[in-house]
Design a protein around this motif. Structure first.
Motif, mmCIF file in Angstrom:
data_model
loop_
_atom_site.group_PDB
_atom_site.id
_atom_site.type_symbol
_atom_site.label_atom_id
_atom_site.label_comp_id
_atom_site.label_asym_id
_atom_site.label_seq_id
_atom_site.Cartn_x
_atom_site.Cartn_y
_atom_site.Cartn_z
ATOM 1 N N MET A 79 -48.057 32.543 21.728
ATOM 2 C CA MET A 79 -47.764 32.689 20.298
ATOM 3 C C MET A 79 -48.929 33.408 19.611
ATOM 4 O O MET A 79 -50.000 32.831 19.431
ATOM 5 N N ILE A 80 -48.769 34.677 19.294
ATOM 6 C CA ILE A 80 -49.763 35.422 18.533
ATOM 7 C C ILE A 80 -49.472 35.163 17.063
ATOM 8 O O ILE A 80 -48.465 35.624 16.532
ATOM 9 N N CYS A 81 -50.342 34.420 16.406
ATOM 10 C CA CYS A 81 -50.022 33.888 15.087
ATOM 11 C C CYS A 81 -50.522 34.785 13.958
ATOM 12 O O CYS A 81 -51.708 35.103 13.875
ATOM 13 N N SER A 82 -49.606 35.148 13.080
ATOM 14 C CA SER A 82 -49.956 35.847 11.840
ATOM 15 C C SER A 82 -49.052 35.348 10.714
ATOM 16 O O SER A 82 -48.709 36.086 9.811
ATOM 17 N N ILE A 83 -48.672 34.065 10.794
ATOM 18 C CA ILE A 83 -47.684 33.506 9.878
ATOM 19 C C ILE A 83 -48.227 33.363 8.463
ATOM 20 O O ILE A 83 -47.479 33.452 7.490
ATOM 21 N N CYS A 84 -49.547 33.144 8.314
ATOM 22 C CA CYS A 84 -50.116 32.947 6.978
ATOM 23 C C CYS A 84 -51.011 34.134 6.608
ATOM 24 O O CYS A 84 -51.293 34.994 7.448
ATOM 25 N N PRO A 85 -51.486 34.211 5.378
ATOM 26 C CA PRO A 85 -52.304 35.353 4.960
ATOM 27 C C PRO A 85 -53.626 35.512 5.704
ATOM 28 O O PRO A 85 -54.239 36.577 5.629
ATOM 29 N N ARG A 86 -54.094 34.494 6.417
ATOM 30 C CA ARG A 86 -55.326 34.638 7.188
ATOM 31 C C ARG A 86 -55.166 35.702 8.275
ATOM 32 O O ARG A 86 -56.126 36.379 8.624
ATOM 33 N N THR B 123 -46.989 25.267 6.477
ATOM 34 C CA THR B 123 -47.022 26.709 6.680
ATOM 35 C C THR B 123 -47.426 27.124 8.085
ATOM 36 O O THR B 123 -46.776 27.965 8.720
ATOM 37 N N HIS B 124 -48.495 26.562 8.608
ATOM 38 C CA HIS B 124 -49.033 27.004 9.900
ATOM 39 C C HIS B 124 -48.201 26.520 11.089
ATOM 40 O O HIS B 124 -48.456 26.935 12.221
ATOM 41 N N PHE B 125 -47.204 25.672 10.821
ATOM 42 C CA PHE B 125 -46.274 25.242 11.872
ATOM 43 C C PHE B 125 -44.873 25.814 11.648
ATOM 44 O O PHE B 125 -43.889 25.278 12.152
ATOM 45 N N TRP C 96 -39.925 22.323 1.087
ATOM 46 C CA TRP C 96 -41.088 23.046 1.635
ATOM 47 C C TRP C 96 -42.248 22.825 0.669
ATOM 48 O O TRP C 96 -42.369 23.466 -0.355
ATOM 49 N N ASN C 97 -43.116 21.869 1.008
ATOM 50 C CA ASN C 97 -44.181 21.376 0.134
ATOM 51 C C ASN C 97 -45.500 22.006 0.585
ATOM 52 O O ASN C 97 -46.162 21.514 1.494
ATOM 53 N N SER C 98 -45.883 23.110 -0.061
ATOM 54 C CA SER C 98 -46.982 23.916 0.477
ATOM 55 C C SER C 98 -48.065 24.215 -0.548
ATOM 56 O O SER C 98 -47.909 23.978 -1.749
ATOM 57 N N SER C 99 -49.154 24.792 -0.067
ATOM 58 C CA SER C 99 -50.290 25.179 -0.894
ATOM 59 C C SER C 99 -50.001 26.411 -1.735
ATOM 60 O O SER C 99 -50.771 26.724 -2.652
ATOM 61 N N GLY C 100 -48.940 27.121 -1.409
ATOM 62 C CA GLY C 100 -48.648 28.383 -2.079
ATOM 63 C C GLY C 100 -49.312 29.575 -1.409
ATOM 64 O O GLY C 100 -48.995 30.729 -1.728
ATOM 65 N N TYR C 101 -50.216 29.327 -0.467
ATOM 66 C CA TYR C 101 -50.929 30.421 0.226
ATOM 67 C C TYR C 101 -50.086 30.877 1.406
ATOM 68 O O TYR C 101 -50.256 30.419 2.536
ATOM 69 N N GLU C 102 -49.163 31.782 1.109
ATOM 70 C CA GLU C 102 -48.177 32.190 2.109
ATOM 71 C C GLU C 102 -47.848 33.669 1.966
ATOM 72 O O GLU C 102 -48.209 34.312 0.969
ATOM 73 N N LYS C 103 -47.131 34.184 2.938
ATOM 74 C CA LYS C 103 -46.705 35.575 2.922
ATOM 75 C C LYS C 103 -45.222 35.640 2.552
ATOM 76 O O LYS C 103 -44.420 34.874 3.100
ATOM 77 N N PRO C 104 -44.843 36.536 1.652
ATOM 78 C CA PRO C 104 -43.421 36.651 1.298
ATOM 79 C C PRO C 104 -42.521 36.865 2.507
ATOM 80 O O PRO C 104 -41.416 36.315 2.564
#
Length: 290
Positions: free
Chosen positions: A1-8, A103-105, A123-131
């Protein structure tokens, strides 16, 4: 799994090493139980079926869930076990399945929602996500419950280690609204669909909260998103390097921000009462239900 799901955008194989979130690809869960600390339209009378995921793509210095978000406490489970947890929460009377800090899962969660109970998924998140990541949730998530922490990049860098948080969060929330516009409630006042934007007021930064209120008011048609003003801020972590936020809100600060909210015309949503103590809303992260 090459992860790029979040803005990091770590772009690493999380099965072999760890990215910014510090987590493997399989879900790590610290608690799964009925939870009554959410907005009334989510907690209801029987509770929200909250699944608390460990790790985080942010590093908020004041995080009240530090034990799991920073410390990584939790148990690694399979996607099949996650499906079973949803069913157990549903059978215990949960009004919804509340995915807390998911988000990261996301990839594992997407697979888990192929077999889900007939209640809303939150979906209860920090808001730090990619559209683009949010778009992948189309048809899988009914209720979005994002934070909107700040609209100031300097504050976001200092307190969350992410100067791009404001722009990322605004773009993600707008995409959430595209997918779940205008809140829908059942006959008991429980939310079935929609966006609820949370904002936690930080001490000494009331004017920054005004900016958040203005943005929400100006960015969405009136009444088509809910706004939840949270005044429960309570220092629970070591904030010796951040003395300016190492205290609770004053009565004057509380009054200023609540009066501004009323003045703004942003009337659809919730406002915490004075004296709310954030520590009372922190559950025991003891692997209950995992």
């Amino acid at each position: 799994m090459i992860c790029s799901i979040c803005p990091r955008g770590c772009r690493i194989d999380r099965s072999e090493s760890r990215g910014y979130c510090g987590m493997p690809p399989d879900p790590v869960v610290a608690r799964a139980a009925l939870h009554f600390g959410e907005e009334p339209c989510i907690s209801g009378t029987r509770g929200s079926g909250a699944v608390f995921f460990s790790g985080c793509a942010l590093r908020c210095v004041y995080c009240q869930n530090e034990k799991i978000s920073h410390g990584g406490f939790g148990k690694t489970i399979t996607v099949d076990r996650l499906k079973e947890i949803y069913k157990e929460l549903y059978l215990s009377g949960a009004h919804n399945i509340n995915l807390v800090n998911p988000t990261h899962f996301q990839e594992a969660i997407e697979r888990s929602l192929s077999d889900r109970p007939p209640i809303p998924i939150v979906w209860n998140s920090s808001g730090y996500e990619k559209p683009d990541s949010i778009k992948r949730l189309q048809g899988k998530i009914e209720v979005f419950l994002p934070d909107l922490k700040y609209l100031d990049g300097d504050l976001a860098r200092r307190y969350s280690g992410a100067s791009d948080y404001p722009e990322r969060a605004k773009a993600a929330i707008k995409q959430m609204y595209v997918q779940s516009p205008k809140p829908v409630f059942d006959s008991d006042g429980l939310i079935k669909r929609g966006v609820v934007i949370r904002h936690l007021v930080l001490p000494g930064l009331v004017e920054k909260s005004f900016d958040v209120i203005d943005w929400v008011r100006d960015s969405f048609p009136k009444g088509e998103v809910l706004f939840s003003l949270m005044t429960q801020y309570t220092p629970v972590t070591d904030l010796k390097n951040y003395p300016e936020i190492n205290r609770t809100l004053t009565d004057t600060e509380y009054k200023r921000v609540t009066e501004y909210l009323e003045y703004s015309g942003l009337s659809s949503g919730y406002m915490q009462e004075p004296g709310s103590d954030g520590t009372q809303l922190i559950p025991d992260f003891d692997l209950t239900g995992v």
